[in-house]
Design a protein around this motif. Structure first.
Motif, short mmCIF file in Angstrom:
data_model
loop_
_atom_site.label_atom_id
_atom_site.label_comp_id
_atom_site.label_asym_id
_atom_site.label_seq_id
_atom_site.Cartn_x
_atom_site.Cartn_y
_atom_site.Cartn_z
N UNK A 48 0.87 -1.18 0.00
CA UNK A 48 0.00 0.00 0.00
C UNK A 48 0.90 1.22 0.00
N UNK A 49 0.70 2.08 -0.94
CA UNK A 49 1.49 3.31 -1.00
C UNK A 49 0.53 4.48 -1.19
N UNK A 50 0.14 5.07 -0.07
CA UNK A 50 -0.75 6.24 -0.10
C UNK A 50 0.05 7.44 0.40
N UNK A 51 0.23 8.41 -0.50
CA UNK A 51 1.01 9.60 -0.14
C UNK A 51 0.20 10.82 -0.56
N UNK A 52 -0.44 11.45 0.41
CA UNK A 52 -1.35 12.57 0.11
C UNK A 52 -0.58 13.72 -0.54
N UNK A 53 0.59 14.04 -0.01
CA UNK A 53 1.34 15.20 -0.51
C UNK A 53 1.74 14.99 -1.97
N UNK A 54 2.18 13.77 -2.29
CA UNK A 54 2.62 13.48 -3.66
C UNK A 54 1.45 13.08 -4.56
N UNK A 55 0.28 12.88 -3.99
CA UNK A 55 -0.90 12.47 -4.77
C UNK A 55 -0.78 11.05 -5.30
N UNK A 56 -0.08 10.20 -4.54
CA UNK A 56 0.08 8.80 -4.98
C UNK A 56 -0.83 7.91 -4.16
N UNK A 57 -1.65 7.11 -4.85
CA UNK A 57 -2.48 6.11 -4.16
C UNK A 57 -2.38 4.81 -4.94
N UNK A 58 -1.55 3.91 -4.43
CA UNK A 58 -1.33 2.67 -5.17
C UNK A 58 -1.51 1.44 -4.29
N UNK A 59 -2.16 0.44 -4.86
CA UNK A 59 -2.27 -0.86 -4.20
C UNK A 59 -1.68 -1.88 -5.18
N UNK A 60 -0.66 -2.60 -4.72
CA UNK A 60 0.12 -3.39 -5.66
C UNK A 60 0.49 -4.76 -5.10
N UNK A 61 -0.09 -5.81 -5.64
CA UNK A 61 0.26 -7.17 -5.19
C UNK A 61 -0.97 -8.02 -4.93
N UNK A 62 -0.74 -9.30 -4.72
CA UNK A 62 -1.85 -10.22 -4.48
C UNK A 62 -2.50 -9.95 -3.13
N UNK A 63 -3.78 -10.25 -3.03
CA UNK A 63 -4.51 -9.93 -1.81
C UNK A 63 -5.42 -11.06 -1.38
N UNK A 64 -4.95 -11.82 -0.40
CA UNK A 64 -5.83 -12.83 0.22
C UNK A 64 -5.50 -12.97 1.69
N UNK A 65 -5.60 -11.81 2.42
CA UNK A 65 -5.27 -11.85 3.84
C UNK A 65 -6.23 -12.76 4.62
N UNK A 66 -5.71 -13.33 5.70
CA UNK A 66 -6.58 -14.16 6.55
C UNK A 66 -7.70 -13.32 7.13
N UNK A 67 -7.32 -12.11 7.55
CA UNK A 67 -8.31 -11.22 8.12
C UNK A 67 -8.39 -9.96 7.27
N UNK A 68 -9.31 -9.98 6.32
CA UNK A 68 -9.38 -8.90 5.34
C UNK A 68 -9.75 -7.57 6.00
N UNK A 69 -10.71 -7.60 6.93
CA UNK A 69 -11.13 -6.32 7.51
C UNK A 69 -10.00 -5.71 8.34
N UNK A 70 -9.25 -6.54 9.05
CA UNK A 70 -8.15 -6.02 9.86
C UNK A 70 -7.12 -5.33 8.96
N UNK A 71 -6.85 -5.94 7.80
CA UNK A 71 -5.86 -5.37 6.90
C UNK A 71 -6.39 -4.11 6.22
N UNK A 72 -7.66 -4.15 5.76
CA UNK A 72 -8.15 -3.07 4.90
C UNK A 72 -8.83 -1.91 5.65
#
Lengths: 254, 126
Positions: free
Chosen positions: B15-39
């Motif tokens: 997860x790369x969220x940078x408000x100042x630089x205006x970057x919002x990126x989500x990059x990679x596979x996603x199958x966490x055991x606890x999705x709500x905890x992660x997201x």
């Protein structure tokens, strides 16, 4: 009161949910509420439910897509994992799985099982004379013939490694296994694959070791393979292009 | 606003969220055991970013594989962005996938299908 009836694709499995939505829409349209504020609250809940339901339907649909793909990939991988890529016969690992299964069957049912261990005669010389690509073609031709001679659905042909092949014959005694070997020798000769390095015959031939056993529960599973392997050694020693048999009586020696 | 940067793991994306630089990126596979905890922290960050008046940004997603719970999170994000665009904001989504990953492309098309105003571009690379 106007409501947004944005249509979204919905599978029939969500028919009940759809019905709930339609009934809610009717209620709002008929304005069956005590006050405008009640109607507004209901409308807002309706729209929220609609959005959440759309998400759920989509999640289910996406899961179906991914699961279908994973199942397809898993079936392909399973096929690859049990097949010898060059000859399309079963590989050694899968052959052994089938072998163990048939062994257990034979112990349970008191039936016999036959095994042929097969070697291409002077295969090293074939590779040296013609090169590795024709060598691969030779292996493929032999494998194809093995497969053609596999007449019963439960018979299993596999590549054991290099130029070594193996045929498992469930519910088959020595005489039955001998018949299969005899036909195989004849059919490979008939293919008439030139082999200048095999001085005696000038074409590709096989040596075959045969064994058969009616296994007991305390017999070692590998013993049949070892027995057929010993018979194969004898066939090579006796001049090749032949089969030799090591009978069940000799079995305990292993 | 503080950056939100989370390293990639085997089952969670970077997860790369940078408000100042205006970057919002989500990059990679996603199958966490606890999705709500992660997201949940990610959704909270995004809500705060939007509520701070952020406008004119692009969110990039490159998620080659994701589980069903993640798809629910993604739908929540897209619906949130869609609502903001309806209010007049300029937000867009880039759904980036490998050319050979037909399923990721198809999933992108499924997400896009439900959106009316949020610009949603599917981009492929070799």
């Amino acid at each position: 009161m106007n409501i947004k009836k944005r249509v979204f694709k919905m599978d029939k499995i969500f028919a009940k949910e759809n019905q709930v939505l339609e009934e809610a829409e009717k209620l709002i349209e008929n304005n069956g509420f005590d006050s405008d504020s009640d109607c507004e609250k209901y409308r807002s809940l309706y729209e929220e439910y609609r959005t959440l339901l759309r998400q759920t339907v989509k999640v289910v649909h996406l899961a179906d897509l991914v699961q279908h793909e994973m199942k397809t990939v898993s079936m392909e991988l399973e096929k690859v994992s049990r097949t010898d890529a060059l000859t399309n016969l079963y590989n050694r690992m899968y052959f052994m799985k089938k072998y163990i299964g048939e062994w257990k069957n034979a112990v349970r049912n008191g039936t016999s099982m036959g095994l042929l261990m097969i070697d291409i005669d002077f295969f090293k010389e074939y590779n040296d004379t013609y090169g590795h690509v024709p060598g691969d073609h030779c292996l493929q031709a032999v494998a194809k013939q093995l497969n053609c001679n596999r007449h019963r659905p439960r018979d299993v042909a596999g590549r054991f490694g290099g130029d070594e092949f193996v045929v498992l014959l469930p519910e088959t005694d020595l005489s039955g296994a001998e018949m299969v070997a005899k036909n195989l020798l004849k059919d490979i000769c008939r293919l008439d694959i030139e082999h200048k390095g095999a001085l005696l015959y000038g074409k590709v031939t096989l040596s075959i070791g045969i064994s058969s056993v009616r296994p007991k529960s305390d017999d070692r599973t590998e013993s049949l393979i070892q027995c057929a392997d010993q018979a194969l050694y004898q066939a090579k020693k006796d001049g090749r292009n032949c089969f030799r048999v090591l009978a069940q009586e000799s079995f305990k020696a292993f | 606003m503080e950056k939100l940067i989370i390293d990639k793991t085997i089952s969670t994306p970077m997860i790369h969220f940078d408000a100042a630089a205006g970057i919002l990126e989500i990059n990679g596979e996603s199958y966490p055991e606890n999705v709500s905890k992660f997201y949940m922290p990610i959704l909270d960050w995004l809500k705060e970013y939007i509520n701070s008046g952020a406008d004119g940004f692009v969110m990039k997603f490159n998620i080659p594989f994701f589980n069903s719970s993640t798809s629910k999170i993604l739908l929540m994000i897209f619906d949130m962005l869609e609502a903001e665009v309806q209010k007049g904001k300029h937000i867009s989504v880039r759904w980036i996938c490998e050319q050979e990953n037909e399923i990721a492309i198809e999933c992108g098309e499924e997400f896009k299908e439900d959106l009316e105003v949020l610009p949603f571009e599917i981009e492929t690379y070799e």
